[in-house]
Design a protein around this motif. Structure first.
Motif, PDB file in Angstrom:
ATOM      1  N   SER A  57       0.631  -1.266  -0.130  1.00 29.17           N
ATOM      2  CA  SER A  57      -0.104  -0.009  -0.076  1.00 29.17           C
ATOM      3  C   SER A  57       0.990   1.191  -0.184  1.00 29.17           C
ATOM      4  N   PRO A  58       0.452   2.282  -0.399  1.00 30.64           N
ATOM      5  CA  PRO A  58       1.201   3.542  -0.599  1.00 30.64           C
ATOM      6  C   PRO A  58       1.443   3.969   1.010  1.00 30.64           C
ATOM      7  N   VAL A  59       2.519   4.740   1.247  1.00 28.25           N
ATOM      8  CA  VAL A  59       3.072   4.928   2.527  1.00 28.25           C
ATOM      9  C   VAL A  59       3.488   6.430   2.541  1.00 28.25           C
ATOM     10  N   LYS A  60       2.896   7.091   3.388  1.00 28.87           N
ATOM     11  CA  LYS A  60       3.473   8.620   3.496  1.00 28.87           C
ATOM     12  C   LYS A  60       3.670   8.877   5.093  1.00 28.87           C
ATOM     13  N   VAL A  61       4.964   9.316   5.362  1.00 25.98           N
ATOM     14  CA  VAL A  61       5.460   9.498   6.824  1.00 25.98           C
ATOM     15  C   VAL A  61       5.959  10.989   6.763  1.00 25.98           C
ATOM     16  N   GLN A  62       5.214  11.593   7.815  1.00 24.07           N
ATOM     17  CA  GLN A  62       5.555  13.168   8.121  1.00 24.07           C
ATOM     18  C   GLN A  62       6.288  13.416   9.580  1.00 24.07           C
ATOM     19  N   MET A  63       7.406  14.111   9.376  1.00 25.49           N
ATOM     20  CA  MET A  63       8.034  14.240  10.682  1.00 25.49           C
ATOM     21  C   MET A  63       8.343  15.639  10.642  1.00 25.49           C
ATOM     22  N   TYR A  64       8.252  16.329  11.694  1.00 26.73           N
ATOM     23  CA  TYR A  64       8.771  17.861  12.070  1.00 26.73           C
ATOM     24  C   TYR A  64      10.245  17.921  12.213  1.00 26.73           C
ATOM     25  N   LEU A  65      10.899  18.918  11.720  1.00 30.73           N
ATOM     26  CA  LEU A  65      12.193  19.031  11.878  1.00 30.73           C
ATOM     27  C   LEU A  65      12.468  20.527  12.687  1.00 30.73           C
ATOM     28  N   PRO A  66      13.825  20.504  13.088  1.00 25.80           N
ATOM     29  CA  PRO A  66      14.033  22.028  13.991  1.00 25.80           C
ATOM     30  C   PRO A  66      13.590  23.062  12.827  1.00 25.80           C
ATOM     31  N   PRO A  67      13.398  24.230  13.294  1.00 20.53           N
ATOM     32  CA  PRO A  67      12.952  25.267  12.401  1.00 20.53           C
ATOM     33  C   PRO A  67      14.203  26.193  11.988  1.00 20.53           C
ATOM     34  N   VAL A  68      13.856  26.882  11.108  1.00 18.30           N
ATOM     35  CA  VAL A  68      15.276  27.533  10.645  1.00 18.30           C
ATOM     36  C   VAL A  68      15.589  28.728  11.370  1.00 18.30           C
ATOM     37  N   TRP A  69      14.731  29.131  12.386  1.00 16.97           N
ATOM     38  CA  TRP A  69      14.910  30.194  13.488  1.00 16.97           C
ATOM     39  C   TRP A  69      15.517  29.729  14.727  1.00 16.97           C
ATOM     40  N   SER A  70      16.014  28.548  14.607  1.00 13.73           N
ATOM     41  CA  SER A  70      16.509  27.919  15.842  1.00 13.73           C
ATOM     42  C   SER A  70      17.740  28.725  16.273  1.00 13.73           C
ATOM     43  N   LYS A  71      18.019  28.779  17.528  1.00 14.92           N
ATOM     44  CA  LYS A  71      19.138  29.527  18.067  1.00 14.92           C
ATOM     45  C   LYS A  71      20.432  28.659  18.128  1.00 14.92           C
ATOM     46  N   PHE A  72      20.447  27.526  17.467  1.00 16.73           N
ATOM     47  CA  PHE A  72      21.452  26.811  17.166  1.00 16.73           C
ATOM     48  C   PHE A  72      21.839  26.980  15.803  1.00 16.73           C
ATOM     49  N   ILE A  73      22.862  26.826  15.097  1.00 18.01           N
ATOM     50  CA  ILE A  73      23.195  26.776  13.603  1.00 18.01           C
ATOM     51  C   ILE A  73      23.127  25.369  13.236  1.00 18.01           C
ATOM     52  N   THR A  74      22.271  25.076  12.041  1.00 18.74           N
ATOM     53  CA  THR A  74      22.541  23.635  11.415  1.00 18.74           C
ATOM     54  C   THR A  74      23.511  23.673  10.718  1.00 18.74           C
ATOM     55  N   LEU A  75      24.381  22.721  10.588  1.00 21.62           N
ATOM     56  CA  LEU A  75      25.761  22.446   9.750  1.00 21.62           C
ATOM     57  C   LEU A  75      25.200  21.705   8.704  1.00 21.62           C
ATOM     58  N   ASN A  76      24.414  20.467   8.971  1.00 22.92           N
ATOM     59  CA  ASN A  76      24.320  19.813   7.984  1.00 22.92           C
ATOM     60  C   ASN A  76      23.044  18.797   8.456  1.00 22.92           C
ATOM     61  N   ALA A 101       6.233   6.491  -0.764  1.00 21.65           N
ATOM     62  CA  ALA A 101       6.469   5.584  -1.252  1.00 21.65           C
ATOM     63  C   ALA A 101       5.294   4.938  -2.007  1.00 21.65           C
ATOM     64  N   ARG A 102       5.300   4.547  -3.261  1.00 22.81           N
ATOM     65  CA  ARG A 102       4.069   4.212  -3.963  1.00 22.81           C
ATOM     66  C   ARG A 102       3.741   2.715  -3.192  1.00 22.81           C
ATOM     67  N   ARG A 103       4.866   1.973  -2.832  1.00 25.40           N
ATOM     68  CA  ARG A 103       4.249   0.477  -2.310  1.00 25.40           C
ATOM     69  C   ARG A 103       5.438   0.201  -1.358  1.00 25.40           C
ATOM     70  N   ALA A 104       4.942  -0.386  -0.465  1.00 28.48           N
ATOM     71  CA  ALA A 104       5.790  -0.876   0.744  1.00 28.48           C
ATOM     72  C   ALA A 104       4.941  -1.823   1.631  1.00 28.48           C
ATOM     73  N   GLU A 105       5.795  -2.828   2.097  1.00 27.99           N
ATOM     74  CA  GLU A 105       5.339  -3.826   2.920  1.00 27.99           C
ATOM     75  C   GLU A 105       6.280  -4.227   3.843  1.00 27.99           C
ATOM     76  N   GLY A 106       5.824  -4.820   5.016  1.00 31.72           N
ATOM     77  CA  GLY A 106       6.747  -5.177   5.888  1.00 31.72           C
ATOM     78  C   GLY A 106       7.296  -4.421   7.063  1.00 31.72           C
ATOM     79  N   SER A 107       8.265  -4.514   7.735  1.00 26.55           N
ATOM     80  CA  SER A 107       9.004  -3.576   8.363  1.00 26.55           C
ATOM     81  C   SER A 107       9.718  -2.409   7.674  1.00 26.55           C
ATOM     82  N   GLN A 108       9.809  -1.276   7.986  1.00 29.54           N
ATOM     83  CA  GLN A 108      10.183  -0.137   7.410  1.00 29.54           C
ATOM     84  C   GLN A 108      11.132   0.721   8.524  1.00 29.54           C
TER      85      GLN A 108
END
Length: 510
Positions: A57-76, A101-108
């Protein structure tokens, strides 16, 4: 003459100020370290998402990331997944990664890695977005009575937004307060307390929202920590909903804001989130360069570190030549050391980079002695200068080749480095020393030869001193400082140190 001296002094002062200002700007504004040995800690945060996908079945995973205005500087930051497409979106004040992903099954398994530095983001206060004011909730019945009863003492005991919120948190956490217990519904979890705090502040027309943070602690499984924040008209104020403590600790990273969970999956089940943080050590100069690239600092791009690596290695040598030149200037004009030519010792000192000082002195002495013998023989043939120099140069090449072959046979690797010795410089040194010999005698020629080797050795040590090499390459404005000293020394007309020793007997006689 006085006008010329004033001109030189003003020019030297201008160069000194320009060079010092350029160096200070790099150190204090760009945070470039003054030593190559300086290191700083950076943090690497690894996030692992595990879940079971439904069959094909199609799979869609959403996860929040640190914002660009964080007081720490993202290097990579990097996204690691198999058979998934990845995109990042801006959702309100948050950033969000979307794996699909269009199709996925099992442990991801999906992975996200973030590298950041605790260096403060100078644009933090400017880029952090302001609040979106929400309408006050419509309360009825007992809930409205409880909220009004709590707001009354809070208003009486507070003077501004900061004290208002801290008083509200204190009342919510008081077990004996019946109004707070009513609103909590006997649910004393952090989530419930945050909900009641939002209710009170919204009723008082004070903007508030939830902030989810992660603590930077090595080798410990991370769990998001909930904080509350409110806008006082100028900046955000962060509060601990349990204790009322004001201000985020230095080891907290803002990850996302709002009521939603950190990650969600469509087309899968049993989502598990694992977050770990580890501290690593990074060279400060590499860190400064990474920060500049991240900020797209165009002024940093003008530095020598923007050149290809091979060009950088070349300029690391070239930029040290002025140091050797300034040393020769001091040795000749102030100390009074006599050498063959003005900058010949600097070129010989550069050749010592390959042969090293000990072998370089031996090779220079042997080749010069043999060349002088040939030069003495050629003098009897009454050859013209160009022809004589050509013969001596060819002889120097032959001697260098013979020494290299002999050194290889004897297992002396340094003998092979002689090929890098400047042949033309050796030839001209032999010619000049022979002239000195003829004009002022062998003793003086020997003294000049020793002075040349001493100056070459000192200039080599100065030009290969690693801290100096790093400093000049990183802060090329120092070359202007050197130029200012060279200009000042150009008008030095005092006694040289060697002359003081020479005329010491005359002074005593008086």
């Amino acid at each position: 003459m006085k006008g010329v001296k004033l001109h030189v002094r003003v020019l030297a002062l201008a160069l000194l100020i320009m060079g010092a200002a350029s160096t200070a700007w790099q150190i204090f504004v760009l945070n470039i370290p003054i030593s190559s040995e300086t290191t700083e800690p950076v943090w690497v945060i690894d996030t692992k998402l595990s879940f079971n996908a439904r069959d094909n079945s199609p799979v869609k995973v959403q996860m929040y990331l640190p914002p660009v205005w964080s007081k720490f500087i993202t290097l990579n930051e990097s996204f690691i997944s198999k058979n998934y497409g990845v995109n990042t979106d801006v959702v309100g004040d948050n950033r969000q990664a979307v794996w699909s992903a269009r199709r996925a099954e099992g442990s991801q398994q999906l992975f996200y890695r973030l590298m950041l530095t605790k260096r403060s983001n100078s644009s933090f206060s400017e880029s952090e977005p302001g609040p979106l004011f929400s309408e006050s909730p419509e309360l009825i019945g007992v809930e409205k009575v409880a909220v009004d009863a709590l707001l009354k003492p809070i208003r009486e005991h507070s003077a501004d937004i900061e004290t208002f919120i801290r008083e509200a948190i204190k009342l919510i956490n008081e077990p004996s307060n019946h109004n707070a217990r009513l609103l909590l519904g006997n649910d004393y979890t952090q989530d419930s307390k945050s909900r009641v705090l939002e209710l009170l502040l919204s009723s008082a027309h004070i903007p508030v929202e939830r902030v989810h943070t992660l603590r930077l602690v090595s080798s410990v499984a991370q769990i998001s920590e909930l904080w509350m924040r409110s806008y006082n008209g100028k900046r955000w104020l962060y509060f601990n909903p349990e204790t009322g403590a004001l201000g985020l600790p230095n080891d907290r990273v803002v990850w996302w804001t709002g009521d939603e969970p950190m990650a969600a999956v469509e087309g899968g089940r049993n989502l598990k989130i694992e977050v770990t943080a580890n501290q690593r050590i990074m060279s400060s100069i590499m860190l400064a360069q990474s920060v500049a690239e991240r900020k797209e600092n165009k002024l940093w791009a003008l530095s020598l570190y923007d050149l290809p690596l091979q060009s950088q290695q070349t300029f690391e040598i070239i930029l040290m030549i002025p140091i050797g030149v300034m040393l020769i200037l001091l040795l000749r004009n102030v100390i009074g050391l006599e050498t063959l030519g003005t900058f010949t010792p600097v070129l010989i000192g550069l050749a010592f980079r390959e042969t090293q000082v000990f072998w370089g002195v031996i090779l220079f002495t042997v080749i010069t002695a043999l060349g002088l013998s040939l030069r003495s023989y050629l003098e009897h043939l009454h050859l013209q200068l160009l022809s004589r120099l050509s013969v001596v140069l060819t002889f120097v090449v032959i001697v260098m080749a013979l020494i290299s072959v002999l050194g290889h046979r004897l297992g002396l690797d340094r003998g092979l480095s002689i090929a890098l010795f400047p042949m033309v410089i050796l030839t001209m040194s032999i010619e000049r020393m022979s002239i000195v010999w003829e004009e002022r005698g062998g003793v003086h020629a020997g003294k000049v030869g020793v002075g040349t080797l001493v100056a070459a050795t000192l200039s080599h040590l100065m030009m290969t001193y690693e801290p100096w090499s790093y400093f000049v390459f990183t802060f090329p404005g120092m070359l202007l400082v050197f130029m200012s000293f060279m200009l000042v020394l150009g008008h030095y007309r005092g006694y040289r140190l060697t002359e003081l020793f020479r005329f010491n007997a005359m002074i005593k006689g008086k």
